[in-house]
Design an enzyme around this catalytic site. Structure first.
Site, short mmCIF file in Angstrom:
data_model
loop_
_atom_site.label_atom_id
_atom_site.label_comp_id
_atom_site.label_asym_id
_atom_site.label_seq_id
_atom_site.Cartn_x
_atom_site.Cartn_y
_atom_site.Cartn_z
N ALA A 28 -23.58 29.38 -32.86
CA ALA A 28 -22.62 28.73 -33.65
C ALA A 28 -22.36 27.09 -33.37
O ALA A 28 -22.02 26.46 -34.00
CB ALA A 28 -21.25 29.58 -33.74
N VAL A 50 -25.80 32.14 -39.43
CA VAL A 50 -25.99 33.07 -40.62
C VAL A 50 -25.93 32.02 -41.77
O VAL A 50 -25.78 32.30 -42.97
CB VAL A 50 -25.08 34.31 -40.82
CG1 VAL A 50 -25.65 35.40 -39.80
CG2 VAL A 50 -23.72 33.64 -40.74
N ASP A 51 -25.86 30.75 -41.42
CA ASP A 51 -25.20 29.75 -42.49
C ASP A 51 -26.64 29.18 -43.15
O ASP A 51 -26.37 28.05 -44.18
CB ASP A 51 -24.77 28.71 -41.98
CG ASP A 51 -25.12 27.95 -40.50
OD1 ASP A 51 -26.60 27.78 -40.34
OD2 ASP A 51 -24.64 27.49 -39.53
N HIS A 95 -29.29 37.44 -36.63
CA HIS A 95 -28.12 38.00 -37.28
C HIS A 95 -28.00 37.98 -38.97
O HIS A 95 -26.90 38.11 -39.37
CB HIS A 95 -26.84 37.29 -36.69
CG HIS A 95 -26.44 37.70 -35.42
ND1 HIS A 95 -25.90 37.29 -34.47
CD2 HIS A 95 -27.23 38.78 -34.57
CE1 HIS A 95 -25.80 37.63 -33.16
NE2 HIS A 95 -26.88 38.58 -33.34
N SER A 151 -22.33 30.86 -26.70
CA SER A 151 -21.49 31.39 -25.73
C SER A 151 -22.28 32.48 -24.81
O SER A 151 -21.98 32.83 -23.66
CB SER A 151 -20.08 31.89 -26.07
OG SER A 151 -20.56 33.05 -26.87
N ASN A 174 -24.86 23.27 -24.14
CA ASN A 174 -23.52 23.81 -24.68
C ASN A 174 -22.47 22.99 -24.25
O ASN A 174 -22.08 22.10 -23.33
CB ASN A 174 -23.46 24.99 -24.00
CG ASN A 174 -22.67 25.83 -25.09
OD1 ASN A 174 -23.16 26.10 -26.27
ND2 ASN A 174 -21.52 26.43 -24.64
P1 NAD Z 1 -19.70 31.26 -30.09
O1 NAD Z 1 -18.56 31.00 -30.93
O2 NAD Z 1 -19.40 32.66 -29.38
O3 NAD Z 1 -20.18 30.13 -29.06
C1 NAD Z 1 -20.29 29.00 -29.38
C2 NAD Z 1 -20.67 28.08 -28.59
O4 NAD Z 1 -21.19 26.87 -28.93
C3 NAD Z 1 -19.37 27.67 -27.41
O5 NAD Z 1 -19.68 28.34 -26.06
C4 NAD Z 1 -19.14 26.27 -27.52
O6 NAD Z 1 -18.73 25.79 -26.58
C5 NAD Z 1 -20.32 25.91 -28.17
N1 NAD Z 1 -20.24 24.97 -28.94
C6 NAD Z 1 -19.19 24.38 -30.07
N2 NAD Z 1 -19.42 23.40 -30.43
C7 NAD Z 1 -20.61 22.71 -30.00
C8 NAD Z 1 -21.41 21.44 -30.00
N3 NAD Z 1 -20.87 20.71 -31.08
N4 NAD Z 1 -22.35 21.16 -29.16
C9 NAD Z 1 -22.69 22.24 -28.31
N5 NAD Z 1 -22.09 23.42 -28.15
C10 NAD Z 1 -21.05 23.53 -28.78
O7 NAD Z 1 -21.09 31.43 -31.05
P2 NAD Z 1 -22.22 32.48 -30.83
O8 NAD Z 1 -22.51 32.33 -29.32
O9 NAD Z 1 -23.45 31.94 -31.75
O10 NAD Z 1 -21.96 34.17 -31.10
C11 NAD Z 1 -21.24 34.34 -32.13
C12 NAD Z 1 -21.67 35.04 -33.42
O11 NAD Z 1 -20.87 34.64 -34.57
C13 NAD Z 1 -23.01 35.31 -33.52
O12 NAD Z 1 -23.24 36.37 -33.79
C14 NAD Z 1 -23.17 34.15 -34.88
O13 NAD Z 1 -23.95 35.16 -35.95
C15 NAD Z 1 -21.69 34.26 -35.40
N6 NAD Z 1 -21.24 32.75 -36.18
C16 NAD Z 1 -22.38 32.17 -36.92
C17 NAD Z 1 -21.81 31.04 -37.46
C18 NAD Z 1 -22.90 30.07 -38.07
O14 NAD Z 1 -23.50 30.74 -38.75
N7 NAD Z 1 -22.54 28.88 -38.43
C19 NAD Z 1 -20.54 30.51 -37.16
C20 NAD Z 1 -19.61 31.23 -36.37
C21 NAD Z 1 -20.14 32.42 -35.65
#
Ligand code: NAD
Length: 233
Positions: free
Chosen positions: A20, A99-100, A115, A183, A204
């Site tokens: 994400a 998933v975007d 996912h 994360s 990250n």
């Molecule tokens: P998470 O939210 O658990 O972790 C995101 C990580 O990204 C955090 O550790 C944060 O510090 C880091 N982060 C945030 N902004 C950043 C940036 N600009 N540059 C670098 N690092 C950055 O997300 P995850 O580990 O992907 O797991 C969450 C679940 O949520 C997944 O299953 C995913 O499918 C889903 N999800 C997807 C989306 C999307 O499709 N955009 C958004 C939210 C959650």
């Protein structure tokens, strides 16, 4: 950043694994950092088959908000750099938890959506595809009257077999794996980095504690770090 660029140039196969945090700079909130979604809403209560079955109103409201959050969001320069690296033969595939659909929108072609995708709405009962508009209007499945849902992997569901097998194989056989914006708390994807014998890089915003598991940890913005690595290529 210079070191990452060198590894990319020397590597025969590089794979990128994103989460994400890859999309926050496009305006899509992540789940676990300070401004993340799940601070206010517990994902375990909504992103589940139980919610879909027992509390469709809550499930529908949560995913309608996620669709709304995508409105007007475009891939950023970091997504475009990854697509360009694929074109130039510097990376083989992108495996993503997102998933975007932003990697695809940026032009990446070899993508494993571990996912699933918000954009592939289907009926929970008969599996027939439906449109996002039908889901947002809370219409029942036109085929069987069942509940419509986005094509994402809910907690408790298995990952799409093809995407998982492809990502696992490429990571196992990669020389370099770049892990960006995750994360690493969601199983089983958080096991993938351990499967490679290649160099492991973690990019990250919050990176403390991962130093032992990775060959290189770069703390900061995915977009800015990818831009800087790109400037050395
Ligand atoms: P998470 O939210 O658990 O972790 C995101 C990580 O990204 C955090 O550790 C944060 O510090 C880091 N982060 C945030 N902004 C950043 C940036 N600009 N540059 C670098 N690092 C950055 O997300 P995850 O580990 O992907 O797991 C969450 C679940 O949520 C997944 O299953 C995913 O499918 C889903 N999800 C997807 C989306 C999307 O499709 N955009 C958004 C939210 C959650």
């Amino acid at each position: 950043m210079e070191q990452v660029a060198k590894w990319l140039q020397q590597s025969k196969k590089t794979v990128v694994l994103t989460g994400a945090g890859m999309s926050t700079e496009s305006g899509i909130p992540d789940f676990r950092s300070k401004s993340g979604w799940w601070r206010n809403i517990d994902p375990a209560t909504v992103a589940t088959v139980e919610a879909l079955t027992n509390d469709y109103d809550l499930f529908h409201a949560f995913y309608s908000a996620r669709f709304a959050a995508l409105n007007g969001c475009e891939p950023h320069a970091g997504h475009s750099i990854l697509a360009d690296w694929e074109q130039r033969g510097l990376i083989a595939r992108v495996a993503t938890q997102n998933v975007d659909g932003l990697h695809k929108a940026a032009g990446s072609q070899n993508i494993d959506e571990l996912h699933g995708s918000l954009h592939r709405v289907r009926c929970q009962q008969c599996g027939k595809q439906a449109t996002t508009e039908q889901f947002l209007a809370k219409e029942p499945c036109p085929n069987c009257g069942g509940r419509l849902r986005p094509g994402i992997v809910l907690f408790g569901e298995t990952l799409p077999q093809n995407a998982w097998n492809q990502a696992l194989y490429t990571i196992e056989t990669a020389d370099v794996v770049l892990v960006i914006g995750t994360s690493l708390q969601v199983y089983p994807v958080n096991q993938l980095p351990k499967m490679t014998g290649g160099k492991l890089v973690y990019i990250n915003q919050e990176a403390a504690g991962y130093e032992k598991e990775f060959d290189l940890v770069i703390q900061g913005s995915a977009k800015e770090i990818l831009q800087q690595v790109n400037s050395y290529l």
